[in-house]
Design an enzyme around this catalytic site. Structure first.
Site, short mmCIF file in Angstrom:
data_model
loop_
_atom_site.label_atom_id
_atom_site.label_comp_id
_atom_site.label_asym_id
_atom_site.label_seq_id
_atom_site.Cartn_x
_atom_site.Cartn_y
_atom_site.Cartn_z
CE1 TYR A 66 -59.98 58.93 -56.97
CE2 TYR A 66 -61.93 57.83 -56.18
CZ TYR A 66 -60.59 57.81 -56.46
OH TYR A 66 -59.85 56.69 -56.23
CG ASP A 80 -61.03 53.68 -54.77
OD1 ASP A 80 -61.43 52.51 -54.66
OD2 ASP A 80 -61.02 54.29 -55.86
CE LYS A 119 -47.07 60.59 -47.81
NZ LYS A 119 -46.21 59.56 -47.21
CG ASP A 173 -46.51 56.38 -46.00
OD1 ASP A 173 -47.33 56.90 -45.21
OD2 ASP A 173 -45.36 56.82 -46.16
CG ASP A 220 -60.25 47.57 -53.77
OD1 ASP A 220 -61.37 47.88 -53.30
OD2 ASP A 220 -60.05 47.42 -54.99
#
Ligand code: NAD
Length: 389
Positions: free
Chosen positions: A141, A247, A191, A223, A251
């Site tokens: 970001y 992020d 990752k 994942d 959620d």
């Protein structure tokens, strides 16, 4: 104690849910003899409409001079056409960056009485109690280069995932310290099989772990973590991860608990330049333009964020626990906003919504019937429960 609190309602449902949390804090202040001073300012789309920018200097100054910040949400379709630099969401990035808020804590705990409200089976989610520690001021970001450039055959969009040792060390420490106060397990999510920045992340987290021999550490690829969260969320205590992965995963974790409207967050850091800790508290959801202005929004995520403020910024753990007990009590009495009604209450005989009139069932066994209430009434009920706590 005395505290100065910046109140930034923002857009959409923000101006509906934030006053409910402010009133809870006022009730706590009255009940426990504290003085909280509230100062409101515009942020996001509301600020763009008045000043042309999502984070006016005045708002930033107020945030910097306050002991804690309570934020609603920003964004909405009115501002979707604007370029990224002046969109409402930039205000959040600006606040995080300018206040040095590098650690985002997102607890996802299932209230047992809401086991029915999740889209997942109760036997899978019962006992879920995890904390996502998301890095907030680094990663993709903020990384450079970024942007969209014209090329000979079209355009090229670039964002860059960057992490430094220092950034990983400080967020890993927050995770290990948090785990020490919980069930002493950290899952680091990356990752590392594909990304160099993740390989560094894993190496540094392993190094920090040496200072916390009492805390168990495991690593998961993002994942696999996304899958494990749905398969068996009980296995997790503290999850620590990057800005982007955090992020998304938080959620996902929110849905385990029934509704995104339930979950609070704290963004903690040390004030850039001035030193000293600072905390920004907000629900994890957005501005929900689809339900804004209709008294439908669930204020519990914002009220629970105020409880986190009491605990993390002001060390008022007893008061924070009282607010949490108030929330549980109201839920146990059967009160629900629409987003957390159970599927059994969604459609009654003849397809009509089942909205019982009494707060407890006639026989006294089984859960009480659900009573659907609006934002304001949910806030009032929790305030009322608080004074009885
Ligand atoms: P959202 O979280 O606003 O809404 C997603 C869904 O959840 C919607 O159906 C909404 O009605 C529901 N919902 C959210 N909060 C709720 C609540 N308290 N009670 C009941 N239902 C609730 O996400 P979105 O629709 O993707 O985004 C809407 C706007 O919010 C966009 O402009 C987005 O950029 C912005 N946004 C802001 C933040 C923030 O301010 N921190 C976070 C995420 C999204």
């Amino acid at each position: 104690m005395k505290a100065r609190i910046a109140v930034l309602p923002g857009d959409g449902i923000g101006p509906e849910i934030v006053p409910q949390a402010v009133q809870i804090l006022e009730a706590v202040a009255a009940q426990y003899g504290h003085t909280f001073e509230f100062h409101a300012a515009d942020v996001g789309g509301a600020a763009i409409d008045k000043t042309g920018g999502p984070l006016p200097e005045e708002t930033l100054k107020l945030a910097k001079e306050s002991d804690a910040i309570l934020l609603g949400a920003v964004g909405g379709t009115n501002w979707d056409g604007l370029v990224y630099e002046v969109r409402p969401e930039r205000a959040l990035l600006g606040l995080r960056e300018r206040l040095g808020l590098y650690a985002n804590l997102r607890p996802a705990k299932l209230y047992p009485i809401l086991a029915d409200a999740s889209t997942l089976k109760p036997e899978v989610i019962t006992g879920t109690d995890l904390l996502v520690v998301r890095e907030l001021t680094g990663g993709i970001y903020f990384g450079k280069p970024k942007g969209i450039k014209k090329t000979a055959d079209g355009e090229r969009g670039v964002n860059t995932e960057v992490y430094t040792t220092a950034e990983i060390v400080r967020i890993a420490k927050v995770a290990f310290e948090s785990a020490r106060k919980r069930r002493k397990k950290v899952t680091s999510v990356d990752k590392a099989n594909v990304l160099e920045s993740s390989a560094l992340w894993r190496r540094v987290v392993l190094d920090v772990a040496k200072g916390y021999p009492d805390v168990e550490l495991e690593h998961l690829y993002v994942d696999n973590c996304a899958m494990q969260l749905i398969r068996n969320p009980r296995q997790f205590d503290v999850l620590v991860t990057t800005n982007l992965f955090g992020d998304i995963l938080s959620d996902e974790a929110a849905m385990l608990t029934g509704s995104i409207g339930m979950l609070p967050s704290a963004s903690l850091g040390s004030r850039v330049g001035a030193g000293g800790p600072v905390g920004l508290y907000e629900p994890i959801h957005g501005s929900a333009p689809d339900i804004a202005g209709r008294d439908l929004a669930n204020p519990i995520g914002t009220i629970a964020s105020a409880a986190m403020m009491l605990s993390y910024s002001f060390n008022l753990d007893k008061e924070a626990a009282a607010v949490e007990r108030g929330i549980v009590r109201v839920l146990e009495q059967g009160y629900r906003t629409k987003d957390i009604r159970s599927p059994r209450a969604k459609v009654g005989a003849g397809g009509a919504p089942r909205v019982p009139v009494a707060p407890s069932n006639a026989t006294g066994d089984g859960p009480p019937p659900e009573i659907i209430v609006g934002t304001k009434e949910m806030g009032r009920l929790i305030r009322q429960a608080l004074t009885k706590a």
